[in-house]
Write an enzyme that holds these catalytic residues in place. Structure first.
Site, PDB file in Angstrom:
ATOM      1  N   ARG A  87      34.032  18.562  13.602  1.00  0.00           N
ATOM      2  CA  ARG A  87      34.183  19.810  12.860  1.00  0.00           C
ATOM      3  C   ARG A  87      35.661  20.059  12.542  1.00  0.00           C
ATOM      4  O   ARG A  87      36.554  19.421  13.092  1.00  0.00           O
ATOM      5  CB  ARG A  87      33.625  20.995  13.655  1.00  0.00           C
ATOM      6  CG  ARG A  87      34.331  21.258  14.968  1.00  0.00           C
ATOM      7  CD  ARG A  87      33.687  22.417  15.707  1.00  0.00           C
ATOM      8  NE  ARG A  87      34.412  22.736  16.938  1.00  0.00           N
ATOM      9  CZ  ARG A  87      34.111  23.749  17.740  1.00  0.00           C
ATOM     10  NH1 ARG A  87      33.077  24.535  17.448  1.00  0.00           N
ATOM     11  NH2 ARG A  87      34.814  23.988  18.829  1.00  0.00           N
ATOM     12  N   GLY A  88      35.897  21.011  11.661  1.00  0.00           N
ATOM     13  CA  GLY A  88      37.233  21.498  11.370  1.00  0.00           C
ATOM     14  C   GLY A  88      38.194  20.427  10.889  1.00  0.00           C
ATOM     15  O   GLY A  88      37.843  19.541  10.102  1.00  0.00           O
ATOM     16  N   ASN A 131      43.142  15.421  18.486  1.00  0.00           N
ATOM     17  CA  ASN A 131      42.864  16.663  17.765  1.00  0.00           C
ATOM     18  C   ASN A 131      42.104  17.690  18.604  1.00  0.00           C
ATOM     19  O   ASN A 131      42.256  18.890  18.390  1.00  0.00           O
ATOM     20  CB  ASN A 131      42.076  16.338  16.498  1.00  0.00           C
ATOM     21  CG  ASN A 131      41.487  17.563  15.841  1.00  0.00           C
ATOM     22  OD1 ASN A 131      42.197  18.379  15.256  1.00  0.00           O
ATOM     23  ND2 ASN A 131      40.165  17.717  15.943  1.00  0.00           N
ATOM     24  N   ALA A 132      41.273  17.244  19.548  1.00  0.00           N
ATOM     25  CA  ALA A 132      40.446  18.169  20.326  1.00  0.00           C
ATOM     26  C   ALA A 132      41.328  19.176  21.070  1.00  0.00           C
ATOM     27  O   ALA A 132      42.357  18.820  21.646  1.00  0.00           O
ATOM     28  CB  ALA A 132      39.588  17.387  21.321  1.00  0.00           C
ATOM     29  N   MET A 159      58.723  30.635  19.747  1.00  0.00           N
ATOM     30  CA  MET A 159      57.638  31.107  20.619  1.00  0.00           C
ATOM     31  C   MET A 159      57.847  32.553  21.032  1.00  0.00           C
ATOM     32  O   MET A 159      58.948  32.963  21.411  1.00  0.00           O
ATOM     33  CB  MET A 159      57.535  30.211  21.860  1.00  0.00           C
ATOM     34  CG  MET A 159      56.304  30.502  22.715  1.00  0.00           C
ATOM     35  SD  MET A 159      56.186  29.359  24.126  1.00  0.00           S
ATOM     36  CE  MET A 159      55.824  27.812  23.302  1.00  0.00           C
ATOM     37  N   GLY A 160      56.748  33.311  20.927  1.00  0.00           N
ATOM     38  CA  GLY A 160      56.763  34.695  21.374  1.00  0.00           C
ATOM     39  C   GLY A 160      55.683  34.907  22.426  1.00  0.00           C
ATOM     40  O   GLY A 160      55.625  34.195  23.416  1.00  0.00           O
ATOM     41  N   TYR A 204      47.471  28.623  25.421  1.00  0.00           N
ATOM     42  CA  TYR A 204      47.434  27.681  24.305  1.00  0.00           C
ATOM     43  C   TYR A 204      48.841  27.246  23.920  1.00  0.00           C
ATOM     44  O   TYR A 204      49.128  26.044  23.762  1.00  0.00           O
ATOM     45  CB  TYR A 204      46.741  28.358  23.121  1.00  0.00           C
ATOM     46  CG  TYR A 204      46.655  27.557  21.853  1.00  0.00           C
ATOM     47  CD1 TYR A 204      45.703  26.552  21.705  1.00  0.00           C
ATOM     48  CD2 TYR A 204      47.507  27.832  20.780  1.00  0.00           C
ATOM     49  CE1 TYR A 204      45.606  25.830  20.516  1.00  0.00           C
ATOM     50  CE2 TYR A 204      47.413  27.117  19.589  1.00  0.00           C
ATOM     51  CZ  TYR A 204      46.463  26.125  19.462  1.00  0.00           C
ATOM     52  OH  TYR A 204      46.369  25.416  18.290  1.00  0.00           O
ATOM     53  N   PRO A 211      49.548  21.863  11.782  1.00  0.00           N
ATOM     54  CA  PRO A 211      48.748  21.929  10.559  1.00  0.00           C
ATOM     55  C   PRO A 211      48.760  23.296   9.898  1.00  0.00           C
ATOM     56  O   PRO A 211      48.231  23.444   8.792  1.00  0.00           O
ATOM     57  CB  PRO A 211      47.344  21.573  11.050  1.00  0.00           C
ATOM     58  CG  PRO A 211      47.318  22.035  12.474  1.00  0.00           C
ATOM     59  CD  PRO A 211      48.720  21.827  12.996  1.00  0.00           C
ATOM     60  N   GLY A 212      49.349  24.284  10.561  1.00  0.00           N
ATOM     61  CA  GLY A 212      49.320  25.632  10.027  1.00  0.00           C
ATOM     62  C   GLY A 212      48.066  26.374  10.462  1.00  0.00           C
ATOM     63  O   GLY A 212      47.237  25.867  11.223  1.00  0.00           O
TER      64      GLY A 212
END
Length: 233
Positions: free
Chosen positions: A18-19, A88-89, A150-151, A157, A186-187
């Site tokens: 998927r995705g 990718n997972a 980073m915030g 994640y 990838p955005g």
């Protein structure tokens, strides 16, 4: 695993059902690679692999849970070679909480899937790439893993993706000059994880992944890329 060996490069794509992962499988198959579409649920993988085969692509669905060392070992034993590895997972847990309220179990699971899973697969397949003198590894990271910006977003994640970026640098060094290892942001993409309001399509999200997966000899290694351009760590 049953498939006929050809001279085509073999690409393993985790989370391929998927995705972004599925779109990467489609695009690599269109370029003539034999794609190993890895999924925790092989039935779901087969359901989407049919369309790729109907387009003339070579795709084999393989069972894989990146948290389970036994499935990684079984895949490594049953696969003649992997030339291209797409890590990718991923999981996104407790997105709306801050770093101090997220349970440790969520950090552990995030690191298991988003960092240790790719590490297991690199340990399984990169030595063979180095021995054969050809390899491409693409770690699908995130802008959330950039230390430069980073915030407080999705701490478990974000931390796991920062660790994945570090792994990219380490494996690029260990793999040698002919195994090109890079991270990609990838955005914000319209997937189950990104949600339907994300501004980017899966085609756009997959584009730089596929570019890095098919780099020519002498291409960049040990970098972090967004839309084909290097970005800060």
């Amino acid at each position: 695993m049953k498939y006929t060996m050809t001279d085509a490069r073999i690409a393993l794509v985790t989370g391929g059902n998927r995705g972004i992962g599925l779109e990467v499988c489609r695009q690599l198959a269109r370029q003539g690679l034999h794609v190993l579409l890895a999924a925790r649920n092989p039935a779901r993988g087969e359901a989407v692999a049919t369309a790729i085969r109907q387009e003339g692509g070579q795709v084999t669905v393989v069972p894989l849970d990146v948290q389970d060392e036994a499935t990684v070992d079984a895949l490594a034993r049953g696969t003649p070679r992997v030339d291209v590895l797409i890590n990718n997972a991923a999981v996104l847990l407790h997105e709306g909480e801050n770093a101090l309220t997220i349970p440790l179990a969520a950090y552990r699971e995030s690191l298991e899937v988003n960092f240790l899973g790719p590490l297991r697969l690199c340990q399984a397949f990169v030595p063979g790439m180095r021995e054969r003198g050809y390899g491409r590894v693409v770690n699908v990271s995130s802008g959330a893993g950039q230390l430069a910006s980073m915030g407080g977003y999705a701490p478990a994640y974000s931390a796991s993706k920062a660790a994945l970026n570090a792994l990219t640098r380490l494996v690029a060094h260990a793999g040698g000059p002919r195994v090109l290892v890079n991270s990609v942001d990838p955005g914000w993409v319209r997937t189950d994880m990104g949600g339907r309001h994300a501004p980017r399509s899966v085609d756009q999200g997959a584009d730089t992944v596929v570019w890095l997966a098919t780099l020519p000899e002498g291409g960049p290694t040990g970098g972090f890329y967004h839309d084909h351009h290097p970005v800060d760590w």
